[in-house]
Design an enzyme around this catalytic site. Structure first.
Site, PDB file in Angstrom:
ATOM      1  CB  CYS A 105      -0.927   0.006   1.215  1.00  0.00           C
ATOM      2  SG  CYS A 105      -1.943   1.501   1.220  1.00  0.00           S
ATOM      3  NE  ARG A 230      -6.041  -0.192 -11.432  1.00  0.00           N
ATOM      4  CZ  ARG A 230      -4.942   0.411 -11.807  1.00  0.00           C
ATOM      5  NH1 ARG A 230      -4.901   1.717 -11.851  1.00  0.00           N
ATOM      6  NH2 ARG A 230      -3.868  -0.290 -12.145  1.00  0.00           N
TER       7      ARG A 230
END
Ligand SMILES: Cc1cc2nc3c(=O)[nH]c(=O)nc-3n(C[C@H](O)[C@H](O)[C@H](O)COP(=O)(O)O)c2cc1C
Length: 331
Positions: A105, A230
């Protein structure tokens, strides 16, 4: 090209994985995706071990999953080995199939406290965390990471070997650095090199938007699996289509009605599950934006969705847009 592999005793078949996406892949979204077929493994959004081990109710709720989601991996982020180990024990007790550690992250809030991608800059700490977690659970421990902090410190292979030595049973590599964020293109050469460097399964992540790309990545890199994030928001059928193509079948082509129904189902679930109507509207707007990429008139649809203020207005926009697609498609 592989079609399945195992992480410890957990069979991943097909070898197509829904990526963890904070704010997106909650249990409701995961179920909607999984029901479309072709998903071999699901990963939760990343969950803070600080929140979990301090009994934050909201964080505990993020661990919620249903049987139909299995096999499921619960992903944690944090920087303190004792809390990471305690969280791993909680996940195992909750019935997780796999525990995953987030070392990718890039968000400032996460890296500034020493978690996520910042572990790539502190391998001794990463090792302490992995060993502490490995010691307390029986289920597989896996790691998802980026290829390095920045372009001058690419250490994907070093991290892979370290993780393997600590008893990690799967690596997922997103071929970007922390500094890159989501810019540029994911580097799959590094994924191929990591695959050659270790014996444990290696999964690649980054910019897979079509079934053809998923298959091409598998062939080029010989990875054990491909993770899609995505691309699944834009096309929830991508797993099913890829799996069908891998078997030599003609991939299912979702109709405009399928797409409209997906958004409406999602909206229904969000209205039931989100604390406020405003929050549900926000989630649906986010998905509408992803969903309409590449569709004719998508930009105008996104604009209208963005300005919708109420549930009925947003539902109206969805209906109007998709019925126009059907009409124009038939014309
Ligand atoms: C909105 C969003 C949220 C994400 N949240 C997480 C996360 O919680 N944990 C994680 O390991 N990766 C997270 N990622 C990274 C994805 O899992 C994936 O590695 C990355 O998006 C590249 O794959 P893609 O091009 O298929 O989306 C997130 C990505 C996006 C776009």
């Amino acid at each position: 090209m592989k079609t399945e592999y195992s992480v410890g005793k957990v069979l991943i078949k097909p070898n197509l994985i829904l990526a963890p996406m904070a704010g997106v892949t909650d249990s409701s979204f995961r179920k909607l995706i999984k029901r479309r077929g072709g998903v071999g493994l699901i990963v939760t959004e990343f969950i803070s071990v600080e929140g979990l081990t301090r009994n934050n109710l909201r964080t505990h709720r993020m661990m919620y999953f249903e049987e139909e989601e299995r096999p499921i991996s619960i992903q944690f982020f944090g920087h303190n080995e004792d809390r990471m180990a305690a969280a791993a024990e909680i996940a195992e007790a909750a019935g997780a199939d796999i525990v995953d550690v987030n070392c990718g992250c890039p968000a400032r809030k996460v890296v500034s406290s020493g978690g996520g991608a910042s572990l790539l800059r502190d391998l001794p700490k990463m090792e302490r965390i992995l060993r502490a977690m490995r010691k307390v659970i029986k289920i597989p421990l896996t790691l998802k990471y980026r290829m390095g902090w920045d372009e001058k410190s690419i250490n994907a292979i070093e991290v892979a070997k370290l993780a393997e030595a600590c008893g990690v049973e799967q690596l997922v590599l997103h071929g970007r650095t922390r500094v890159q964020g989501y810019s540029g293109q994911a580097d799959w050469d590094i994924v191929a090199r990591v695959k050659q460097a270790v014996k444990i399964p290696v999964v690649g992540s980054g910019d897979v938007r079509t079934p053809e790309q998923a298959i091409q990545r598998m062939k080029e890199t010989e990875v054990d699996g491909v993770m899609i994030g995505r691309g699944a928001m834009a096309n929830p059928w991508i797993f099913r289509q890829t799996w069908e193509m891998m078997q030599g079948l003609t991939p299912y082509q979702p109709t405009i009605e399928d797409k409209r129904l997906f958004l409406k189902d999602y909206f229904d679930v969000m209205l039931q599950e989100m604390p406020t109507e405003k929050a549900a509207i926000g989630k649906v707007k986010q998905l509408c934006a992803q969903f309409s990429h590449g569709l004719p008139g998508g930009a105008q649809f996104r604009e209208r969705v963005f300005h919708s203020q109420s549930v009925s207005e947003l539902l109206g926009q969805i209906d109007e847009y998709f019925s126009r697609q059907v009409y124009e498609g038939a014309a």
